[in-house]
Design an enzyme around this catalytic site. Structure first.
Site, PDB file in Angstrom:
ATOM      1  N   SER A 113      76.894  -5.549   7.350  1.00  0.00           N
ATOM      2  CA  SER A 113      76.527  -5.303   8.743  1.00  0.00           C
ATOM      3  C   SER A 113      76.387  -3.816   9.067  1.00  0.00           C
ATOM      4  O   SER A 113      75.592  -3.127   8.447  1.00  0.00           O
ATOM      5  CB  SER A 113      77.543  -5.977   9.661  1.00  0.00           C
ATOM      6  OG  SER A 113      77.070  -5.961  10.980  1.00  0.00           O
ATOM      7  N   HIS A 114      77.192  -3.315   9.978  1.00  0.00           N
ATOM      8  CA  HIS A 114      77.060  -1.930  10.444  1.00  0.00           C
ATOM      9  C   HIS A 114      77.929  -0.967   9.642  1.00  0.00           C
ATOM     10  O   HIS A 114      77.976   0.216   9.972  1.00  0.00           O
ATOM     11  CB  HIS A 114      77.431  -1.877  11.923  1.00  0.00           C
ATOM     12  CG  HIS A 114      78.724  -2.578  12.200  1.00  0.00           C
ATOM     13  ND1 HIS A 114      78.797  -3.957  12.291  1.00  0.00           N
ATOM     14  CD2 HIS A 114      79.971  -2.124  12.333  1.00  0.00           C
ATOM     15  CE1 HIS A 114      80.056  -4.296  12.491  1.00  0.00           C
ATOM     16  NE2 HIS A 114      80.793  -3.207  12.522  1.00  0.00           N
ATOM     17  N   ASP A 277      71.369  -2.417  13.975  1.00  0.00           N
ATOM     18  CA  ASP A 277      72.379  -2.047  12.973  1.00  0.00           C
ATOM     19  C   ASP A 277      71.890  -2.335  11.545  1.00  0.00           C
ATOM     20  O   ASP A 277      70.730  -2.690  11.326  1.00  0.00           O
ATOM     21  CB  ASP A 277      73.701  -2.764  13.241  1.00  0.00           C
ATOM     22  CG  ASP A 277      73.653  -4.240  12.902  1.00  0.00           C
ATOM     23  OD1 ASP A 277      72.558  -4.834  13.032  1.00  0.00           O
ATOM     24  OD2 ASP A 277      74.689  -4.797  12.496  1.00  0.00           O
ATOM     25  N   ASP A 279      72.115  -4.710   9.268  1.00  0.00           N
ATOM     26  CA  ASP A 279      71.454  -5.975   8.916  1.00  0.00           C
ATOM     27  C   ASP A 279      70.603  -6.533  10.044  1.00  0.00           C
ATOM     28  O   ASP A 279      70.093  -7.651   9.940  1.00  0.00           O
ATOM     29  CB  ASP A 279      72.487  -7.002   8.443  1.00  0.00           C
ATOM     30  CG  ASP A 279      73.471  -7.363   9.546  1.00  0.00           C
ATOM     31  OD1 ASP A 279      73.757  -6.492  10.396  1.00  0.00           O
ATOM     32  OD2 ASP A 279      73.954  -8.508   9.562  1.00  0.00           O
ATOM     33  N   ASP A 281      71.220  -7.460  13.252  1.00  0.00           N
ATOM     34  CA  ASP A 281      71.607  -8.454  14.260  1.00  0.00           C
ATOM     35  C   ASP A 281      72.131  -7.832  15.557  1.00  0.00           C
ATOM     36  O   ASP A 281      72.203  -8.498  16.573  1.00  0.00           O
ATOM     37  CB  ASP A 281      72.588  -9.502  13.696  1.00  0.00           C
ATOM     38  CG  ASP A 281      73.858  -8.898  13.139  1.00  0.00           C
ATOM     39  OD1 ASP A 281      73.981  -7.655  13.127  1.00  0.00           O
ATOM     40  OD2 ASP A 281      74.726  -9.678  12.697  1.00  0.00           O
ATOM     41  N   ARG A 282      72.485  -6.543  15.525  1.00  0.00           N
ATOM     42  CA  ARG A 282      72.959  -5.914  16.762  1.00  0.00           C
ATOM     43  C   ARG A 282      71.842  -5.127  17.440  1.00  0.00           C
ATOM     44  O   ARG A 282      70.879  -4.729  16.784  1.00  0.00           O
ATOM     45  CB  ARG A 282      74.103  -4.941  16.462  1.00  0.00           C
ATOM     46  CG  ARG A 282      75.368  -5.635  15.972  1.00  0.00           C
ATOM     47  CD  ARG A 282      76.521  -4.661  15.869  1.00  0.00           C
ATOM     48  NE  ARG A 282      77.732  -5.376  15.495  1.00  0.00           N
ATOM     49  CZ  ARG A 282      78.957  -4.893  15.599  1.00  0.00           C
ATOM     50  NH1 ARG A 282      79.143  -3.678  16.068  1.00  0.00           N
ATOM     51  NH2 ARG A 282      80.005  -5.610  15.252  1.00  0.00           N
ATOM     52  N   GLU A 364      79.904  -8.343  23.962  1.00  0.00           N
ATOM     53  CA  GLU A 364      79.910  -6.954  24.415  1.00  0.00           C
ATOM     54  C   GLU A 364      79.670  -5.976  23.270  1.00  0.00           C
ATOM     55  O   GLU A 364      79.325  -4.825  23.481  1.00  0.00           O
ATOM     56  CB  GLU A 364      81.218  -6.611  25.122  1.00  0.00           C
ATOM     57  CG  GLU A 364      82.512  -7.029  24.400  1.00  0.00           C
ATOM     58  CD  GLU A 364      82.780  -6.312  23.113  1.00  0.00           C
ATOM     59  OE1 GLU A 364      82.528  -5.097  23.063  1.00  0.00           O
ATOM     60  OE2 GLU A 364      83.251  -6.952  22.159  1.00  0.00           O
ATOM     61  N   LYS A 376      73.003 -13.543  15.926  1.00  0.00           N
ATOM     62  CA  LYS A 376      72.544 -12.624  16.954  1.00  0.00           C
ATOM     63  C   LYS A 376      71.324 -11.903  16.400  1.00  0.00           C
ATOM     64  O   LYS A 376      71.141 -11.838  15.185  1.00  0.00           O
ATOM     65  CB  LYS A 376      73.644 -11.666  17.385  1.00  0.00           C
ATOM     66  CG  LYS A 376      74.309 -10.897  16.287  1.00  0.00           C
ATOM     67  CD  LYS A 376      75.616 -10.272  16.784  1.00  0.00           C
ATOM     68  CE  LYS A 376      76.401  -9.695  15.621  1.00  0.00           C
ATOM     69  NZ  LYS A 376      77.837  -9.896  15.743  1.00  0.00           N
TER      70      LYS A 376
HETATM   71  C1  G1P Z   1      83.656  -7.211  16.056  1.00  0.00           C
HETATM   72  C2  G1P Z   1      83.137  -7.458  17.464  1.00  0.00           C
HETATM   73  C3  G1P Z   1      82.751  -8.916  17.621  1.00  0.00           C
HETATM   74  C4  G1P Z   1      81.733  -9.299  16.555  1.00  0.00           C
HETATM   75  C5  G1P Z   1      82.278  -8.941  15.171  1.00  0.00           C
HETATM   76  C6  G1P Z   1      81.233  -9.181  14.084  1.00  0.00           C
HETATM   77  O1  G1P Z   1      84.802  -7.993  15.812  1.00  0.00           O
HETATM   78  O2  G1P Z   1      84.098  -7.087  18.438  1.00  0.00           O
HETATM   79  O3  G1P Z   1      82.236  -9.133  18.908  1.00  0.00           O
HETATM   80  O4  G1P Z   1      81.443 -10.671  16.603  1.00  0.00           O
HETATM   81  O5  G1P Z   1      82.653  -7.563  15.123  1.00  0.00           O
HETATM   82  O6  G1P Z   1      80.066  -8.422  14.280  1.00  0.00           O
HETATM   83  P1  G1P Z   1      86.314  -7.445  15.968  1.00  0.00           P
HETATM   84  O7  G1P Z   1      86.436  -6.239  15.079  1.00  0.00           O
HETATM   85  O8  G1P Z   1      86.491  -7.072  17.408  1.00  0.00           O
HETATM   86  O9  G1P Z   1      87.188  -8.591  15.556  1.00  0.00           O
HETATM   87 ZN    ZN Z   2      75.249  -6.681  11.884  1.00  0.00          ZN
END
Ligand code: G1P
Ligand code: ZN
Length: 543
Positions: A113-114, A277, A279, A281-282, A364, A376
């Site tokens: 992901s990010h 991001d 991948d 999705d954000r 959020e 997403k």
């Molecule tokens: C975080 C984000 C959450 C998201 C997840 C995966 O998780 O807050 O909304 O779904 O990354 O992208 P957290 O680190 O808060 O558990």
């Molecule tokens: Zn991602």
């Protein structure tokens, strides 16, 4: 051609309850490490013989090499076909789209992901089911159980297959189909949004900047924004995926996408800005000199959905994660549709989308999506905004400020206290939990508390219950403080404090979130003793 059976030892890798494996690159470079996980996934599945597996990732270091390994393992395990994005590339939402469109058995997505990439960064792999979404808990539990028992994996002893040219080849009796990673996704977007209207917007001189952060959305944004929609060349910046994302941190927020933020606040800046991001999705969206919080973005898209072809008939319902602001609740109320409040994490939306109970959903943490896929979707949110702006012919600022006038403003911020001692963090939350009864019905810092609890969720579709999802303190005036510990952090614990204040008075809506939330931030600190317990003076990241 032969199938090799290679012995491995069970490995303590995946955290139970997570849909995949995310580790630093050197961990994945250990011999047979990736293979043992992939075989554990296959071993946990049944009846996939002859079926299709979708494969692709965000282009980070190890992506292509991992694709070669997985293709050979899929062949040795009896899949009938692997559909892989050219160059081993597929964004997460595009993978979800392809899985659904091709009626695949499932898919493997390579991404962290990010998180940063490169030889010193992170790599990851996760399994998505045939509906296109992350594997539900019973599947991830089965995968985890297999990682604890695995003794061997199967792989075809064949040469690498070319993944850089479109077309089909046969590998040890299995078809390998290399597809354009963008094509299916771009077609889906054209069924949802009025591309002619967006094209006309760009022709009229509307200027946009999209920051792909050297990650996977580059090819998608180049093809869709600059190609199909005719945005001027240069609209997309950092549009070539790099194995290390150019050394950056591909997380679209005010901190990591600061170049974009600076461009949007410049005197001659563009009308609209967006970033995605690693991948894809954000998303983060901005107007000229104006930042849109993800919570407001979800509410604005819900309120304007019928302007857009794909949602013209209206929304069945909306869903948000618990810490996401209540802005969308107010829209749902006026529209007379259901609003579901789920625990943090995209997987909780899947059942609601599958059951047709919710159409739009969001978090959020820069995640927005709908029932068009089961992940997403960053670029989807950006196109949705573009189509709304084109339909209304108004600026981002005007659209959001008018939204606030109509529904009230939920001023919002998230404060992250990162890498704090895990024991201290656990204790802080546990202490709040035992004191909940002290809060409800009392006044704190001059504000009346209407309700306080540790959020629990019963899935309305399958009845499953998730408890201890975050401490909520709801004030009578609509304000809120939420505390929870991150489930994705890697070093120590991350405490997330979510602050929200409802401001119905249009004359007072143009405040900065910092100013409007100072009072609540002080209350949040005092109630939980954050500074006193951690010895810190300020949160590490405010979004
Ligand atoms: C975080 C984000 C959450 C998201 C997840 C995966 O998780 O807050 O909304 O779904 O990354 O992208 P957290 O680190 O808060 O558990
Ligand atoms: Zn991602």
């Amino acid at each position: 051609m032969a199938t090799l059976t290679i012995p491995v030892t069970p490995f303590p890798g995946q955290k139970p309850g997570t849909s995949g494996l995310r580790k630093q690159v050197p961990v994945f470079q250990q011999p047979h490490y990736l293979e043992a996980f992939v075989q554990s996934v296959f071993d946990s599945l049944a009846d996939f013989q002859g079926q299709t597996l979708v494969l692709g990732g965000d282009g980070r270091f190890l992506n292509l090499q991992a694709c070669q390994t997985i293709v050979k393992m899929a062949a040795a395990n009896g899949f009938g076909r692997v559909v892989v994005g050219r160059g081993g590339l597929l964004s997460t939402p595009a993978a979800s789209c392809v899985i659904r469109k091709r009626k695949a058995f499932g898919g493997l997505i390579l991404s962290a992901s990010h998180n940063p990439g490169g030889p010193d960064g992170d790599f990851g792999i996760k399994y998505n089911i045939g509906a296109g979404g992350p594997a539900p808990e019973k599947v991830t539990e089965a995968i985890y159980a297999h990682t604890q028992q695995i003794r061997q994996y199967r792989i075809s002893d064949v040469a690498d297959v070319r993944l850089d040219v479109l077309g089909e080849a046969t590998l040890d009796g299995m078809a390998v189909e290399v597809i354009d990673p963008v094509a299916d996704y771009a077609l889906l977007m054209q069924t949802l949004f009025d591309f002619d209207r967006i094209r006309a917007l760009f022709r009229s001189g509307f200027r946009m900047q999209f920051d792909a952060m050297h990650a996977i959305t580059g090819p998608y944004a180049h093809a869709i924004l600059e190609g199909i929609l005719g945005a001027p060349a240069g609209t997309v910046r950092n549009g070539t995926p790099l194995p290390d994302f150019g050394g950056g941190h591909p997380d679209p927020n005010m901190v990591h996408a600061h170049e974009l933020v600076e461009a949007l606040y410049a005197a001659d800046g563009p009308d609209f800005g967006a970033a995605s991001d690693g991948d894809g999705d954000r998303n983060m969206v901005m107007g000229k000199g104006f930042y849109v919080t993800p919570s407001d973005s979800l509410a604005v898209l819900a309120a304007n959905a019928t302007l857009v072809p794909g949602y013209r008939k209206g929304l069945a319902g909306v869903a948000r994660s618990m810490p996401t602001s209540q802005a969308v609740d107010r829209v749902a109320e006026q529209l007379g549709i259901a609003c579901y409040e789920t625990p943090t994490g995209w997987k909780f939306f899947g059942n609601l989308l599958d059951a047709g109970m919710a159409t739009l959903c969001g978090e959020e943490s820069f995640g927005t999506g709908s029932d068009h896929v089961r992940e997403k979707d960053g670029l989807w949110a950006v196109l949705f905004w573009l189509d709304v702006l084109a339909a209304r012919n108004e600026s981002v600022r005007t659209v959001v400020e008018q939204h606030w006038r109509q529904y009230g403003r939920n001023v919002y911020a998230r404060h992250d206290w990162e890498a704090i001692d895990s024991a201290v963090a656990e204790r802080l939350v546990a202490d709040l939990r035992t004191r909940l009864h002290e809060f409800a019905g009392h006044r704190i810092g001059g504000h009346e508390v209407a309700h306080a609890d540790d959020f629990a969720y019963t899935d309305p579709v399958d009845g499953s219950v998730s408890t201890q999802q975050g401490i909520r303190i709801l004030f009578a005036d609509g304000s809120r403080i939420v505390y929870r510990l991150s489930g994705t952090g890697t070093a120590g614990a991350t405490l997330r404090v979510y602050l929200e204040r409802f401001e119905p008075n249009p004359a007072r809506q143009a405040v900065s979130a910092d100013d409007a939330l100072r009072d609540l931030a002080a209350i949040a600190d005092e109630l939980a003793g954050i500074r006193a317990r951690t010895g810190r003076t300020a949160p590490d990241v405010v979004t």
